[in-house]
Design a protein around this motif. Structure first.
Motif, short mmCIF file in Angstrom:
data_model
loop_
_atom_site.label_atom_id
_atom_site.label_comp_id
_atom_site.label_asym_id
_atom_site.label_seq_id
_atom_site.Cartn_x
_atom_site.Cartn_y
_atom_site.Cartn_z
N ILE A 226 41.11 36.24 28.78
CA ILE A 226 39.78 35.46 28.78
C ILE A 226 39.05 36.36 29.48
N VAL A 227 37.72 36.46 28.82
CA VAL A 227 36.39 37.25 29.10
C VAL A 227 35.38 36.13 29.40
N MET A 228 34.92 36.10 30.65
CA MET A 228 34.18 34.77 30.97
C MET A 228 32.79 35.30 31.53
N ALA A 229 31.59 35.23 30.94
CA ALA A 229 30.50 35.75 31.53
C ALA A 229 30.04 34.60 32.27
N THR A 230 29.53 34.97 33.49
CA THR A 230 29.05 33.58 34.54
C THR A 230 28.07 34.64 35.30
N HIS A 231 27.17 33.26 35.97
CA HIS A 231 26.27 33.63 37.16
C HIS A 231 26.90 33.14 38.54
N ASP A 232 28.00 32.43 38.07
CA ASP A 232 28.54 31.30 39.16
C ASP A 232 29.08 32.12 40.47
N LYS A 233 28.52 32.23 41.34
CA LYS A 233 28.89 33.33 42.53
C LYS A 233 30.32 32.63 43.03
N GLY A 234 30.06 31.39 43.46
CA GLY A 234 31.06 30.61 43.78
C GLY A 234 32.55 30.59 43.24
N ILE A 235 32.22 30.55 42.13
CA ILE A 235 33.49 30.65 41.21
C ILE A 235 34.37 31.92 41.22
N VAL A 236 33.32 32.81 40.87
CA VAL A 236 34.09 34.34 41.13
C VAL A 236 34.50 34.60 42.47
N ASP A 237 33.70 34.28 43.55
CA ASP A 237 34.30 34.71 44.65
C ASP A 237 35.58 34.15 45.17
N LYS A 238 35.78 32.87 44.67
CA LYS A 238 36.99 31.93 44.75
C LYS A 238 38.05 32.57 44.32
N LEU A 239 38.09 32.98 42.87
CA LEU A 239 39.32 33.50 42.09
C LEU A 239 39.95 34.65 42.21
N ASN A 240 38.97 35.57 42.76
CA ASN A 240 39.69 36.91 43.11
C ASN A 240 40.17 37.61 41.76
N LYS A 241 39.51 37.54 40.65
CA LYS A 241 39.93 38.09 39.54
C LYS A 241 38.97 39.46 39.38
N ARG A 242 39.34 40.21 38.19
CA ARG A 242 38.64 41.26 37.87
C ARG A 242 37.38 41.01 37.60
N VAL A 243 36.42 41.90 38.09
CA VAL A 243 34.92 41.38 37.76
C VAL A 243 34.21 42.90 37.24
N ILE A 244 33.65 42.59 36.09
CA ILE A 244 32.92 43.79 35.53
C ILE A 244 31.44 43.28 35.63
N THR A 245 30.58 44.21 35.96
CA THR A 245 29.35 43.83 36.24
C THR A 245 28.35 44.87 35.35
N LEU A 246 27.32 44.16 34.80
CA LEU A 246 26.28 44.91 33.98
C LEU A 246 24.92 44.86 34.61
N SER A 247 24.07 45.95 34.32
CA SER A 247 22.86 45.80 34.98
C SER A 247 22.01 46.80 34.07
N HIS A 248 20.81 46.14 33.49
CA HIS A 248 20.07 46.74 32.66
C HIS A 248 20.93 47.40 31.43
N GLY A 249 21.88 46.64 30.99
CA GLY A 249 22.73 47.39 29.78
C GLY A 249 23.77 48.21 30.16
N LYS A 250 23.88 48.64 31.64
CA LYS A 250 25.03 49.44 31.92
C LYS A 250 26.27 48.86 32.63
N LEU A 251 27.15 49.37 32.62
CA LEU A 251 28.30 48.88 33.69
C LEU A 251 28.41 49.68 35.04
N ILE A 252 28.02 48.88 35.79
CA ILE A 252 27.87 49.50 37.07
C ILE A 252 28.90 49.15 38.05
N HIS A 253 30.02 48.28 37.87
CA HIS A 253 30.88 47.86 38.56
C HIS A 253 32.09 47.08 37.99
N ASP A 254 33.21 47.76 38.36
CA ASP A 254 34.53 47.18 37.59
C ASP A 254 35.73 46.93 38.69
#
Ligand SMILES: Nc1ncnc2c1ncn2[C@@H]1O[C@H](COP(=O)(O)OP(=O)(O)O)[C@@H](O)[C@H]1O
Ligand SMILES: [Mg+2]
Length: 226
Positions: A191-219
């Motif tokens: 599953i690859v899920m794009a989301t804005h939902d901080k609550g869900i992401v913080d709770k699940l402790n899964k891998r988080v890939i973050t984009l900023s202005h088209g660049k990968l800034i965190h994985d």
């Protein structure tokens, strides 16, 4: 490795650089969140990964094969193994709930008795039991979103891309949807899920890939980053 991108980039015709130099690998069975501010490139990345759109730079490998070089029948096969929940749902507006979910099974030529049995079972799983005959345009945004999810997962896809699938849902329904995603992930769907939902992401402790202005800034595994 299931999904790999190499120096992937996308410049739209209007000159907007939506993605640049994206290098990532996603393994079979992972559950990955894709975060980042609005306009960061999340939807573009998803559209490139299931080959709805072509990149302007770099490569995408799915199961080790370059998706850019796939033949037409191979693209069809890839799509059959891929479920997508679109940010704007993309339901057939004239159809019923049943029609919209059955569509995914008809597309892979399942026989009618099987469709008649599996669609109601799937609707029950997404909390829409008994809503088969409702026209999708009469449903609330959250209900439409769940129809879109049912359609995306009814074929037990190898990969599920979900673009802000909880965007229209209240917290309770959102929790149920995430539980459903966790269940199908446990059954083997990546599953690859794009989301804005901080609550869900913080709770699940899964891998988080973050984009900023088209660049990968965190994985990394852990909490929400924007
Ligand atoms: N079809 C398109 N044509 C031109 N620009 C686009 C198109 N789709 C998205 N963009 C632009 O690309 C950037 C990334 O958009 P998008 O992938 O939708 O980001 P996100 O999903 O993270 O909000 C934005 O600047 C957006 O305006
Ligand atoms: Mg988006």
């Amino acid at each position: 490795m299931l999904i790999q991108t190499i120096n992937l980039g996308k410049v739209y015709k209007n000159g907007i650089i939506a993605l640049s130099d994206i290098n990532l690998s996603i393994d079979f069975g992972e559950f990955v969140f894709l975060t980042g501010a609005s306009g960061a490139g999340k939807s573009t990345l998803i559209r490139l990964l299931f080959r709805e759109e072509a990149p302007t730079a770099g490569q995408i490998l799915i199961g080790g094969r370059s998706v850019i070089r796939l033949t037409r029948p191979e693209v069809v096969r890839l799509r059959r193994n891929t479920g997508v929940v679109f940010q704007d749902f993309r339901l057939m507006e004239k159809g019923t709930v049943f029609d919209n979910v059955a569509f995914a099974l008809k597309a892979v030529e399942r026989p009618w008795p099987e469709i008649r049995q599996r669609v109601p079972a799937m609707l029950e799983r997404v909390g829409l039991a008994g809503r088969e005959n409702d026209n999708v345009m009469q449903l609330s945004g959250g209900e439409q979103q769940r129809v879109a999810v049912a359609r995306a997962i009814i074929n037990n896809p190898l990969i599920l891309f979900a673009d802000e699938p909880t965007g229209e849902l209240d917290p309770q329904t959102s929790e149920e949807l995430i539980q459903l995603f966790l269940d199908i992930n446990a059954e083997g769907t990546t599953i690859v899920m794009a989301t804005h939902d901080k609550g869900i992401v913080d709770k699940l402790n899964k891998r988080v890939i973050t984009l900023s202005h088209g660049k990968l800034i965190h994985d990394a595994v852990g909490g929400f980053v924007q």
